[in-house]
Design a protein around this motif. Sequence first.
Motif, short mmCIF file in Angstrom:
data_model
loop_
_atom_site.label_atom_id
_atom_site.label_comp_id
_atom_site.label_asym_id
_atom_site.label_seq_id
_atom_site.Cartn_x
_atom_site.Cartn_y
_atom_site.Cartn_z
N ILE A 149 -3.14 -2.64 -6.33
CA ILE A 149 -2.66 -2.67 -7.72
C ILE A 149 -3.74 -2.15 -8.66
O ILE A 149 -3.47 -1.36 -9.57
N THR A 150 -4.97 -2.59 -8.44
CA THR A 150 -6.08 -2.12 -9.28
C THR A 150 -6.28 -0.62 -9.14
O THR A 150 -6.55 0.09 -10.11
N LEU A 155 -4.40 -10.94 0.09
CA LEU A 155 -4.43 -11.01 -1.38
C LEU A 155 -5.38 -9.94 -1.93
O LEU A 155 -5.04 -9.21 -2.88
N VAL A 156 -6.55 -9.85 -1.31
CA VAL A 156 -7.55 -8.90 -1.80
C VAL A 156 -7.01 -7.48 -1.67
O VAL A 156 -7.14 -6.66 -2.60
N PHE A 157 -6.37 -7.19 -0.56
CA PHE A 157 -5.86 -5.83 -0.38
C PHE A 157 -4.75 -5.52 -1.37
O PHE A 157 -4.68 -4.43 -1.92
N THR A 158 -3.88 -6.51 -1.59
CA THR A 158 -2.79 -6.29 -2.54
C THR A 158 -3.34 -6.03 -3.94
O THR A 158 -2.93 -5.10 -4.62
N VAL A 159 -4.30 -6.86 -4.34
CA VAL A 159 -4.91 -6.68 -5.67
C VAL A 159 -5.65 -5.35 -5.71
O VAL A 159 -5.64 -4.66 -6.74
N TYR A 160 -6.25 -4.98 -4.59
CA TYR A 160 -6.96 -3.70 -4.57
C TYR A 160 -5.98 -2.54 -4.79
O TYR A 160 -6.27 -1.62 -5.57
N GLY A 190 0.82 -1.21 0.00
CA GLY A 190 0.00 0.00 0.00
C GLY A 190 0.85 1.25 0.00
O GLY A 190 0.61 2.19 -0.76
N LYS A 191 1.87 1.25 0.82
CA LYS A 191 2.72 2.45 0.89
C LYS A 191 3.50 2.63 -0.40
O LYS A 191 3.70 3.76 -0.86
N VAL A 197 0.00 -1.44 -16.52
CA VAL A 197 0.30 -1.55 -15.09
C VAL A 197 0.13 -2.99 -14.62
O VAL A 197 1.00 -3.55 -13.94
N LEU A 198 -0.99 -3.61 -15.02
CA LEU A 198 -1.24 -4.97 -14.55
C LEU A 198 -0.22 -5.95 -15.12
O LEU A 198 0.18 -6.90 -14.45
N LEU A 199 0.20 -5.71 -16.37
CA LEU A 199 1.22 -6.59 -16.96
C LEU A 199 2.54 -6.44 -16.22
O LEU A 199 3.22 -7.42 -15.93
#
Lengths: 248, 130
Positions: B37-38, B30-35, A30-31, B70-72
């Motif tokens: 990135i999205t 996982l959800v937070f990380t993907v969030y 996040g950071k 970005v996603l790639l």
Amino acid sequence: MKKQRGQVLVLVALAIPAIILLIAFTLAVGKLVYSKIRLQNSADGAAYTAALWQARGLNVISDLNWALLAAGGAETVSLRVDYKISKAIMKVQDGAKASFPGVAALAMYYNFKGNNGGGVCLPVVTGLQDAKMFSLRVKRYRLSEKLDTGGIIPSFMVKEQERFWVEQKKTGPLIRVICRNSAASPDFGEKLLHWKIPAQYALASAMPFRSGAESGEEESLGGLWLPHFYPKLIPFGIGLTKAVKALQ
Amino acid sequence: MKQKGQVLVETVLVIPFLILMLLLVLQTALVFTVYYITNYASYRAARAAVIHFGEKESPEAAARQAAGAVLLALGANTKTLGSSLSVRSRLLIDQYEVTVTYPCRNLLPVPGVIGRYIFITAKTCLPLER
């Protein structure tokens, strides 16, 4: 029996570090994302500010062109052929040409520092064209070298390469900056796991646009007669070919 | 002996819950990380749309390309990106809003409640210049 009671405890004891690690990783990601977005916004702001000051300089020069026309006309009619007022206006115009690019560079630097809190913001110079990045790219237009010996007749300012100024973005007073975030620490896992936010880079590009340039409006007389320049971010070439291929 | 078996039964009863809890934590991370990135993809998409606005290339296409890039770069699958990525953009009065939806794998074995994927949506709104 007492020994067996601790079985789940062992599992929990194994699980808790993993849980903490996961939460720390999430917060670190996040950071990382947050600092990248802030860096990009700061880079955009820096390029935009520099282009804003260039646009202001061009607008000032445009306004002074009209003032020069009025003063030169009035002085000719009243037979004051020493052109004192016109020369003063020309001096101001030259001052604007000389000083606004420097102001733009300073404003760019402090804007970036203020928004990002640290890091480096540098102009991108890839060739001779880019070396004139912080110049308004205008010049004095003389009617004739023979007529105008010693700058007696008032001369206006025009864009240096009128034809290519807006159309070919590379030759305008284009601002291209590269910004770098210094390596920072994520709030978690810095000491224990040696996690680090690596140095990040962001690119941004901006230039003063003439309003109406998109609709194909014609410029007249060197294009510096209407003070209608405004800053605009423009795309900085980045490698999107992979994404384009994947999304087809 | 009888009591020993009881503890074993207790352990067997507890372990699935424990594993479920672990999976829950893993899923949350996982959800937070993907969030994140999205969210970053939607930011880049909105920025590309704003910058390309009023040019020959449509802002929607620019937004989609930027989000895909970005996603790639962050490890999305090249083959499935086109079908899994959804980018919706709309023009508000003086702002451009981009919504990116990207699926995140579901680890929790609760069929019927959550599907194979959890769809993460992130939205960014950037002002247009002029």
